[in-house]
Write a protein that holds these residues in place. Structure first.
Motif, PDB file in Angstrom:
ATOM      1  N   GLY A   1      -6.080 -18.724   3.087  1.00 24.24           N
ATOM      2  CA  GLY A   1      -5.103 -19.322   1.952  1.00 24.24           C
ATOM      3  C   GLY A   1      -4.856 -18.414   0.756  1.00 24.24           C
ATOM      4  N   GLY A   2      -5.924 -17.279   0.615  1.00 25.04           N
ATOM      5  CA  GLY A   2      -6.030 -16.560  -0.551  1.00 25.04           C
ATOM      6  C   GLY A   2      -5.225 -15.263  -0.474  1.00 25.04           C
ATOM      7  N   SER A   3      -5.316 -14.502  -1.346  1.00 18.40           N
ATOM      8  CA  SER A   3      -4.439 -13.106  -1.454  1.00 18.40           C
ATOM      9  C   SER A   3      -5.452 -11.779  -1.484  1.00 18.40           C
ATOM     10  N   LEU A   4      -5.113 -10.849  -1.132  1.00 14.25           N
ATOM     11  CA  LEU A   4      -5.596  -9.368  -1.504  1.00 14.25           C
ATOM     12  C   LEU A   4      -4.223  -8.624  -1.555  1.00 14.25           C
ATOM     13  N   ARG A   5      -4.570  -7.489  -2.343  1.00 15.18           N
ATOM     14  CA  ARG A   5      -3.664  -6.295  -2.405  1.00 15.18           C
ATOM     15  C   ARG A   5      -4.368  -5.060  -2.136  1.00 15.18           C
ATOM     16  N   LEU A   6      -4.180  -4.476  -0.967  1.00 21.87           N
ATOM     17  CA  LEU A   6      -4.639  -3.198  -0.639  1.00 21.87           C
ATOM     18  C   LEU A   6      -3.723  -1.909  -1.224  1.00 21.87           C
ATOM     19  N   SER A   7      -4.513  -0.822  -1.297  1.00 23.99           N
ATOM     20  CA  SER A   7      -3.841   0.317  -2.008  1.00 23.99           C
ATOM     21  C   SER A   7      -4.019   1.599  -1.000  1.00 23.99           C
ATOM     22  N   CYS A   8      -2.986   2.487  -1.042  1.00 20.17           N
ATOM     23  CA  CYS A   8      -3.167   3.533  -0.259  1.00 20.17           C
ATOM     24  C   CYS A   8      -2.791   4.843  -1.099  1.00 20.17           C
ATOM     25  N   ALA A   9      -3.669   5.550  -1.629  1.00 17.71           N
ATOM     26  CA  ALA A   9      -3.464   6.729  -2.357  1.00 17.71           C
ATOM     27  C   ALA A   9      -3.176   7.866  -1.690  1.00 17.71           C
ATOM     28  N   ALA A  10      -1.920   8.623  -1.667  1.00 17.41           N
ATOM     29  CA  ALA A  10      -1.859   9.774  -0.667  1.00 17.41           C
ATOM     30  C   ALA A  10      -1.811  11.061  -1.548  1.00 17.41           C
ATOM     31  N   SER A  11      -2.341  12.150  -1.068  1.00 21.72           N
ATOM     32  CA  SER A  11      -2.404  13.233  -1.568  1.00 21.72           C
ATOM     33  C   SER A  11      -2.351  14.479  -0.611  1.00 21.72           C
ATOM     34  N   GLY A  12      -2.093  15.974  -1.124  1.00 22.45           N
ATOM     35  CA  GLY A  12      -2.353  16.979  -0.463  1.00 22.45           C
ATOM     36  C   GLY A  12      -0.984  17.406   0.226  1.00 22.45           C
ATOM     37  N   ARG A  13       0.180  16.588   0.073  1.00 20.36           N
ATOM     38  CA  ARG A  13       1.283  17.164   0.417  1.00 20.36           C
ATOM     39  C   ARG A  13       2.493  16.231   0.166  1.00 20.36           C
ATOM     40  N   THR A  14       3.738  16.792   0.085  1.00 18.01           N
ATOM     41  CA  THR A  14       4.948  15.895  -0.027  1.00 18.01           C
ATOM     42  C   THR A  14       5.232  14.861   1.107  1.00 18.01           C
ATOM     43  N   PHE A  15       5.326  13.936   0.748  1.00 23.72           N
ATOM     44  CA  PHE A  15       5.645  12.896   1.828  1.00 23.72           C
ATOM     45  C   PHE A  15       7.030  12.262   1.914  1.00 23.72           C
ATOM     46  N   ARG A  16       7.776  13.121   1.198  1.00 22.16           N
ATOM     47  CA  ARG A  16       9.261  12.872   1.549  1.00 22.16           C
ATOM     48  C   ARG A  16       9.627  12.764   2.984  1.00 22.16           C
ATOM     49  N   GLY A  17      10.407  11.513   3.068  1.00 17.90           N
ATOM     50  CA  GLY A  17      10.799  11.648   4.467  1.00 17.90           C
ATOM     51  C   GLY A  17       9.821  10.901   5.336  1.00 17.90           C
ATOM     52  N   TYR A  18       8.836  10.939   5.051  1.00 14.06           N
ATOM     53  CA  TYR A  18       7.722   9.895   5.763  1.00 14.06           C
ATOM     54  C   TYR A  18       7.727   8.538   5.643  1.00 14.06           C
ATOM     55  N   ALA A  19       7.350   7.825   6.721  1.00 17.18           N
ATOM     56  CA  ALA A  19       7.037   6.224   6.815  1.00 17.18           C
ATOM     57  C   ALA A  19       5.677   6.166   6.402  1.00 17.18           C
TER      58      ALA A  19
END
Length: 122
Positions: A15-33
Motif C-alpha cells: 500500500g505504500g509508495s516509492l519513487r525510482l530515479s534513473c540518471a542518464a549520462s554519456g550521450r544524447t538520448f534524443r529519440g530513445y525510449a
C-alpha cells in the motif's frame, strides 16, 4: 561512456509508495525510449513502463497501470518511476534501460543500469 544509474529502491509495506530515479549520462538520448523493467527471483525480466525522451509518449504494463507513473526531467537527464499502492508481487530488482525501438521489448534496449531492489512486505 553511457551510464544509467538507478536509485530510490528500498523496503516498503504493502500500500505504500516509492519513487525510482534513473540518471542518464554519456550521450544524447534524443529519440530513445527510457524503460523500466523488473526481475523477481526465479522469474524472467518483465516490462514495467517506458517513456519516449522526445515527445513523452508513455507505455505501461497492465499489471502496473493506474498505480505507477513514469516521467522525465529533460534538464536533469533523469527518468522517474512513481510507484503507488505497492503490492508484494511488485517485489523485484528494477532496471532502467535505454533503447531506440520497441519500448516494451527488453531485447530492443541497448543500455542498462545495475538495478535497484524494491521489496514490498505484506
Amino acid at each position: 561512456q553511457v551510464q544509467l544509474v538507478e536509485s530510490g529502491g528500498g523496503l516498503v509495506q504493502a500500500g505504500g509508495s516509492l519513487r525510482l530515479s534513473c540518471a542518464a549520462s554519456g550521450r544524447t538520448f534524443r529519440g530513445y525510449a527510457m524503460g523500466w523493467f523488473r526481475q523477481a527471483p526465479g522469474k524472467e525480466r518483465e516490462f514495467v513502463s517506458a517513456i519516449r525522451w522526445s515527445g513523452g509518449s508513455t507505455y505501461y504494463a497492465d499489471s502496473v497501470k493506474g498505480r505507477f507513473t513514469i516521467s522525465r526531467d529533460n534538464a536533469k537527464n533523469t527518468v522517474y518511476l512513481q510507484m503507488n499502492s505497492l503490492k508484494p508481487e511488485d517485489t523485484a530488482v528494477y532496471y532502467c534501460a535505454a533503447g531506440l525501438r520497441n519500448p516494451r521489448s527488453s531485447n530492443e534496449y541497448d543500455y542498462w543500469g545495475q538495478g535497484t531492489q524494491v521489496t514490498v512486505s505484506s
